[in-house]
Design an enzyme around this catalytic site. Structure first.
Site, mmCIF file in Angstrom:
data_model
loop_
_atom_site.group_PDB
_atom_site.id
_atom_site.type_symbol
_atom_site.label_atom_id
_atom_site.label_comp_id
_atom_site.label_asym_id
_atom_site.label_seq_id
_atom_site.Cartn_x
_atom_site.Cartn_y
_atom_site.Cartn_z
ATOM 1 N N ASP A 1 37.869 44.273 40.172
ATOM 2 C CA ASP A 1 37.490 42.862 40.218
ATOM 3 C C ASP A 1 37.574 42.297 41.627
ATOM 4 O O ASP A 1 38.133 42.916 42.536
ATOM 5 C CB ASP A 1 38.397 42.044 39.299
ATOM 6 C CG ASP A 1 38.121 42.299 37.829
ATOM 7 O OD1 ASP A 1 37.009 42.759 37.499
ATOM 8 O OD2 ASP A 1 39.022 42.031 37.010
ATOM 9 N N ARG B 1 47.064 43.772 35.019
ATOM 10 C CA ARG B 1 47.497 42.443 35.456
ATOM 11 C C ARG B 1 48.208 41.687 34.331
ATOM 12 O O ARG B 1 49.182 40.955 34.581
ATOM 13 C CB ARG B 1 46.297 41.654 35.969
ATOM 14 C CG ARG B 1 45.736 42.217 37.279
ATOM 15 C CD ARG B 1 44.350 41.665 37.595
ATOM 16 N NE ARG B 1 44.366 40.212 37.694
ATOM 17 C CZ ARG B 1 43.258 39.471 37.773
ATOM 18 N NH1 ARG B 1 42.053 40.053 37.755
ATOM 19 N NH2 ARG B 1 43.347 38.165 37.870
ATOM 20 N N TYR C 1 47.563 52.858 38.799
ATOM 21 C CA TYR C 1 47.458 51.551 39.430
ATOM 22 C C TYR C 1 48.843 51.131 39.910
ATOM 23 O O TYR C 1 49.863 51.482 39.302
ATOM 24 C CB TYR C 1 46.959 50.493 38.449
ATOM 25 C CG TYR C 1 45.474 50.500 38.196
ATOM 26 C CD1 TYR C 1 44.616 49.735 38.979
ATOM 27 C CD2 TYR C 1 44.921 51.249 37.159
ATOM 28 C CE1 TYR C 1 43.245 49.720 38.742
ATOM 29 C CE2 TYR C 1 43.551 51.249 36.923
ATOM 30 C CZ TYR C 1 42.726 50.485 37.714
ATOM 31 O OH TYR C 1 41.369 50.478 37.486
ATOM 32 N N ARG D 1 35.143 50.017 37.822
ATOM 33 C CA ARG D 1 34.968 48.808 38.616
ATOM 34 C C ARG D 1 36.327 48.200 38.961
ATOM 35 O O ARG D 1 37.282 48.349 38.217
ATOM 36 C CB ARG D 1 34.165 47.772 37.837
ATOM 37 C CG ARG D 1 32.849 48.282 37.277
ATOM 38 C CD ARG D 1 32.269 47.251 36.319
ATOM 39 N NE ARG D 1 31.101 47.750 35.608
ATOM 40 C CZ ARG D 1 30.494 47.099 34.632
ATOM 41 N NH1 ARG D 1 30.946 45.908 34.246
ATOM 42 N NH2 ARG D 1 29.432 47.621 34.030
#
Length: 245
Positions: free
Chosen positions: A53, A198, A111, A51
């Site tokens: 966000d 993050r 990422y 998933r």
């Protein structure tokens, strides 16, 4: 029935994340609506590598679905892109083995996080990079990231809402480079926890701006407590770049 593997890209700005949520616009919802139209109203469920966000983007998200339609992979790409909204695109469709699973067969992900290094706001970057107008000590950041590479318990670097009990992950590579006024962080590992990239980015930026020292990282890892790591960088700077199979 045949299984198809799709690589997709999307601008997450106007989505409430990947996973279907009642009354909200999601990546999964839009793709399943498109597939339903091609299957004359029948729901075709998709599964993703993971998933993302609300506000998070993807350059190389991977999904799979099953279909009995006799359509070539090239035609699948054309057909889906003719129905999908402009902020989602299918960039590749491949036939997959019957047992292939987009999530469980993945052995790693990359990422990237984009930081806008400017004191001036740029309206054209506001959804795609986190504006950070403060000077950064790159040497200190490089020293800090050395402590993060390898296999560690990343409890301190994931959201307190994370439901997964096993928080041990292996990060194979972290680096960063500059493209014009953008600083790009790159993270490659066997898996990432909720908000992990993050929080890692937020912590590295704090090291770079001098509010914490590089050698504080081992202690943060050892504490296994979210409150000891840095702030969570905003969602809009994050991109799921690639999934490894």
């Amino acid at each position: 029935m045949r299984r198809f593997k799709c690589t997709i890209t999307y601008d997450g700005s106007q989505f409430s994340g990947y996973q279907i949520q009642p009354g909200k616009r999601t990546i999964q919802g839009e793709i399943e609506v498109a597939l339903s139209k091609l299957h004359k109203g029948k729901r075709i469920k998709i599964s993703a590598s993971g998933r993302t966000d609300a506000g998070v983007h993807a350059k190389g998200q991977v999904i799979h679905f099953d279909s009995a339609l006799a359509i070539s992979t090239e035609k699948w790409e054309i057909a889906l892109n003719s129905i999908l909204p402009d902020d989602i695109a299918v960039i590749r469709v491949e036939k997959a083995a019957p047992g292939f699973h987009a999530r469980f067969d993945a052995f790693g992900k990359e990422y990237r996080y984009f930081v806008h290094l400017s004191p001036k706001r740029d309206p054209f970057k506001r959804h795609y990079a986190y504006q950070f107008p403060y000077p950064l000590d790159y040497a200190a950041m490089k020293e800090a990231l050395k402590y993060l590479i390898g296999t560690h318990d990343f409890t301190s670097f994931c959201s307190a809402k994370t439901e997964i009990e096993d928080k041990v992950r292996t990060i194979e590579k972290i680096d960063f480079f500059q493209e014009g006024d953008l600083l790009v962080f790159r993270f490659i590992g066997n898996g990432f926890l909720y908000n992990m990239v993050r929080i890692l980015t937020g912590t590295l930026l704090e090291v770079g701006s001098g509010s914490r020292s590089p050698d504080s990282i081992p202690d943060i890892l050892e504490k296994k407590d979210r409150k000891f790591a840095g702030k969570t960088a905003p969602a809009h700077g994050l991109y799921l770049w690639r999934v490894f199979y």
